[in-house]
Design an enzyme around this catalytic site. Structure first.
Site, mmCIF file in Angstrom:
data_model
loop_
_atom_site.group_PDB
_atom_site.id
_atom_site.type_symbol
_atom_site.label_atom_id
_atom_site.label_comp_id
_atom_site.label_asym_id
_atom_site.label_seq_id
_atom_site.Cartn_x
_atom_site.Cartn_y
_atom_site.Cartn_z
ATOM 1 N N ASP A 207 -61.647 -12.923 65.844
ATOM 2 C CA ASP A 207 -62.099 -13.815 66.899
ATOM 3 C C ASP A 207 -60.882 -14.195 67.750
ATOM 4 O O ASP A 207 -59.730 -13.943 67.347
ATOM 5 C CB ASP A 207 -62.744 -15.054 66.251
ATOM 6 C CG ASP A 207 -63.054 -16.144 67.259
ATOM 7 O OD1 ASP A 207 -63.743 -15.858 68.256
ATOM 8 O OD2 ASP A 207 -62.594 -17.286 67.048
ATOM 9 N N ASP B 96 -60.575 -17.447 70.477
ATOM 10 C CA ASP B 96 -60.342 -18.887 70.621
ATOM 11 C C ASP B 96 -60.426 -19.580 69.268
ATOM 12 O O ASP B 96 -61.419 -19.438 68.545
ATOM 13 C CB ASP B 96 -61.388 -19.500 71.554
ATOM 14 C CG ASP B 96 -61.324 -18.942 72.962
ATOM 15 O OD1 ASP B 96 -60.875 -19.650 73.866
ATOM 16 O OD2 ASP B 96 -61.734 -17.779 73.154
ATOM 17 N N ASP C 114 -63.214 -18.562 63.233
ATOM 18 C CA ASP C 114 -63.160 -20.005 62.982
ATOM 19 C C ASP C 114 -64.505 -20.697 63.171
ATOM 20 O O ASP C 114 -64.543 -21.928 63.294
ATOM 21 C CB ASP C 114 -62.129 -20.662 63.910
ATOM 22 C CG ASP C 114 -62.614 -20.742 65.353
ATOM 23 O OD1 ASP C 114 -63.262 -19.777 65.823
ATOM 24 O OD2 ASP C 114 -62.366 -21.770 66.004
#
Length: 237
Positions: free
Chosen positions: A9, A11, A180
């Site tokens: 991922d 961000d 996240d």
């Protein structure tokens, strides 16, 4: 089973983009004479792409306006103006406060040196993702780069993970997703791929059912059985 592909991922996993996203959100809200949001508030809105982040920011801001004004802001034209202002800020030189998390660059380099393939899946649109990756020297590591508008669907749809597997002609058991948010976990598991959850990002410490939890990105090396000092793969699992 050796891990041959790490799918990351963006961000909240590789780059802390919240300061720039918060500044862009507040710049857009100010144009509509709306009160600003705190950095902490904006962090909680990140993960589904820019338009979703701006829409949720507007929804929070509506608590401070009268119903008739709120109705006016809810019109499509208002969202289009907000998105235009958001993009104007985020793509300008003013957006310069995003930082790569500690250990990310060295970990990516170590994995690459060991022959591990790297891919990226983000709900961030291409017009925002590519300049960010280029600015921080990260674009070179990833193939493919799957953004929120690259395919017909985005996370948590497993199509984004499947696209990466197909690109490298690998089975699900040969890959791992690192992210996240619950979107990362859901997309990975729906594709039959393990997901390692980084708890320093925007999803908070309690995301349901990841296969393992990392407190720093560099812990990925040890989890996969990789020795950064000797560039030697001990035993990928």
């Amino acid at each position: 089973m050796r891990t041959k592909l790490v799918i990351c991922d963006l961000d909240g996993t590789l780059v802390d983009t919240a300061p720039d996203i918060a500044a862009a959100v507040n710049y857009a809200l100010a144009g509509e004479k709306r009160p600003s949001l705190s950095l902490g508030q904006v962090r909680n809105l990140i993960g589904e792409g820019a338009r979703a982040t701006v829409a949720k920011a507007l929804a929070q801001s509506r608590a401070h306006v009268q119903p008739d004004e709120s109705s006016r802001l809810a019109e499509r034209g208002a969202m289009d103006r907000l998105m235009q202002a958001y993009a104007c800020y985020l793509l300008s030189d003013r957006a310069s406060d995003s930082t790569v998390y500690h250990g990310v660059s060295s970990t990516l380099a170590a994995l690459h040196a060991a022959g591990v393939k790297l891919a990226l899946i983000t709900n961030k649109e291409e017009r925002f993702a590519y300049p960010l990756l280029k600015a921080h020297g990260l674009q070179r590591w990833f193939d493919p780069i799957v953004c929120g508008d690259t395919l017909a669907a985005r996370k948590p749809d497993p199509i984004v993970v499947q696209h990466c597997l197909e690109r490298h002609q690998l089975r699900p058991e040969h890959a791992v997703v690192v992210g996240d948010s619950g979107f990362d976990v859901a997309a990975a598991h729906a594709a039959g791929v393990r997901c390692l959850y980084v708890d320093y990002g925007y999803g908070g410490p309690n995301v349901p059912a990841p296969d393992a939890q990392l407190h720093a990105f560099a812990e990925l090396l040890d989890h996969l059985g990789f020795d950064e000092q000797t560039h030697h793969v001990r035993s990928f699992t």
